[in-house]
Design a protein around this motif. Structure first.
Motif, PDB file in Angstrom:
ATOM      1  N   SER A 227       1.189  -1.010  -0.028  1.00 49.37           N
ATOM      2  CA  SER A 227      -0.063   0.040   0.274  1.00 49.37           C
ATOM      3  C   SER A 227       0.644   1.444  -0.054  1.00 49.37           C
ATOM      4  O   SER A 227       1.864   1.230   0.039  1.00 49.37           O
TER       5      SER A 227
ATOM      6  N   HIS B 293      -6.077   3.472   3.655  1.00 49.05           N
ATOM      7  CA  HIS B 293      -6.234   2.023   2.550  1.00 49.05           C
ATOM      8  C   HIS B 293      -7.368   1.256   2.129  1.00 49.05           C
ATOM      9  O   HIS B 293      -7.936   1.404   0.855  1.00 49.05           O
TER      10      HIS B 293
ATOM     11  N   LYS C  59      -4.856   0.771  -7.147  1.00 48.91           N
ATOM     12  CA  LYS C  59      -5.794   0.676  -6.604  1.00 48.91           C
ATOM     13  C   LYS C  59      -7.608   0.497  -7.728  1.00 48.91           C
ATOM     14  O   LYS C  59      -7.850  -0.769  -6.380  1.00 48.91           O
TER      15      LYS C  59
END
Length: 326
Positions: A14, A27, A71
């Motif tokens: 992340s 996140h 993402k």
């Protein structure tokens, strides 16, 4: 998730520090971003290609475009199967998929039919979300799925109808207290049945174990029942934490507003929808962030057969990771 794309080089997990709660919240906000529902097939393929280039060494370092691609994949692709999760059951659709059902359950003065209808609808949606996002090490058979669903619906409806019958008879409480407790009946039903639902739908994982991987090399080192217990238990707790504010704050705020203002049915419904929608968008990342999606544990917390394992490079396996599911 992006981890499903093959390649010898791992992506950073992340852009945020997932060892901290706040990092996981940020996140999780990306995972549950409803804008990801607009991802087209071409954009998904472009994201796969970009991530594949990085994992195979064609791109040397992370760029804004790579973070965006990650993402897209994290919010769309199942980490075990590598296939897109059916759109209404992705975490990016969680709030919108649950909105109508939650509004239905929290509608004041539901009768027996309304209570049964919305509880059954809610459990049906929960089953779909649990199944779509569960760890794929041991998928349920159709019979197991049907049995688990029937038991979850029975638990949900029993709690809701039982409490609806009990609360009006609590004469030792004031009228106001009975009103508040009555508004919280859906919360009690959802939380109790939701926990039952998770354990029933993912019971096969606990009975047979889930795949665990060496935290250093990423190679599979076996299946663990204890890891499955961690995964399913934490998912159940996360569901309770997510449901609590959504099922508690809106009805209590609505009660106060109804005392201060005379509301018509359309205004009451619109207010209820607005309260639930606002609470849901705010709360979901905080609930999802309580536990990491990919859990890393010391091998000493698993079965003894993992304690002295070595990976293919001859190095001792000290930590393993696994997909918790959602």
């Amino acid at each position: 998730m992006a981890s499903a794309i093959p390649g010898p080089r791992d992506l950073p997990e992340s852009r945020y520090d997932l060892s901290t709660y706040w990092g996981r919240v940020k996140h999780s906000a990306e995972l549950s971003d409803p804008r990801m529902l607009l991802t087209t097939k071409k954009k998904l393929e472009d994201a796969k290609s970009l991530v594949s280039d990085y994992k195979n060494g064609n791109i040397k370092e992370m760029t804004p475009q790579l973070w965006t691609a990650k993402k897209v994949l994290d919010s769309t692709i199942h980490p075990d199967s590598g296939e897109p999760v059916f759109l209404p059951f992705r975490m990016s659709s969680y709030v919108l998929s649950n909105l109508v059902v939650t509004v239905g359950m929290l509608t004041p003065n539901l009768g027996t039919f309304g209570t049964l209808f919305w509880q059954i609808t809610n459990q049906s949606l929960n089953v779909a979300i649990n199944t779509a996002n569960s760890n794929k090490s041991h998928p349920l058979t159709t019979q197991q799925l049907a049995t688990s669903y029937a038991m979850a619906v029975t638990a949900s409806c029993s709690v809701a109808l039982g409490l609806n019958s009990l609360v009006p008879r609590l004469n030792m409480l004031s009228t106001n207290s009975r009103l508040i407790l009555g508004r919280l009946v859906p919360f009690a039903a959802v939380v109790s049945a939701g926990v039952v639902n998770v354990f029933l739908m993912r019971g096969e994982e606990i009975r047979k174990g889930i795949s665990v991987f060496d935290a250093d090399s990423g190679e599979a080192v076996g299946t663990s029942k204890k890891a499955a217990t961690f995964a399913v238990g934490e998912t159940a707790i996360s569901r309770v934490l997510n449901a609590t504010p959504i099922m508690v704050f809106p009805p209590l705020i609505l009660v106060r507003l109804q005392r201060k203002f005379k509301m018509t049915k359309p205004i009451e419904t619109a207010t209820n929808v607005g309260l639930i929608l606002a609470t849901s968008f705010v709360v979901l990342p905080f609930a999802l962030g309580v536990f990491p999606q990919r859990r890393t544990v010391d091998v000493t917390r698993l079965e003894k057969r993992f304690w002295d394992l070595k990976n293919t490079h001859g190095k001792p396996v000290t930590k393993v990771h696994f997909n918790r599911g959602m």
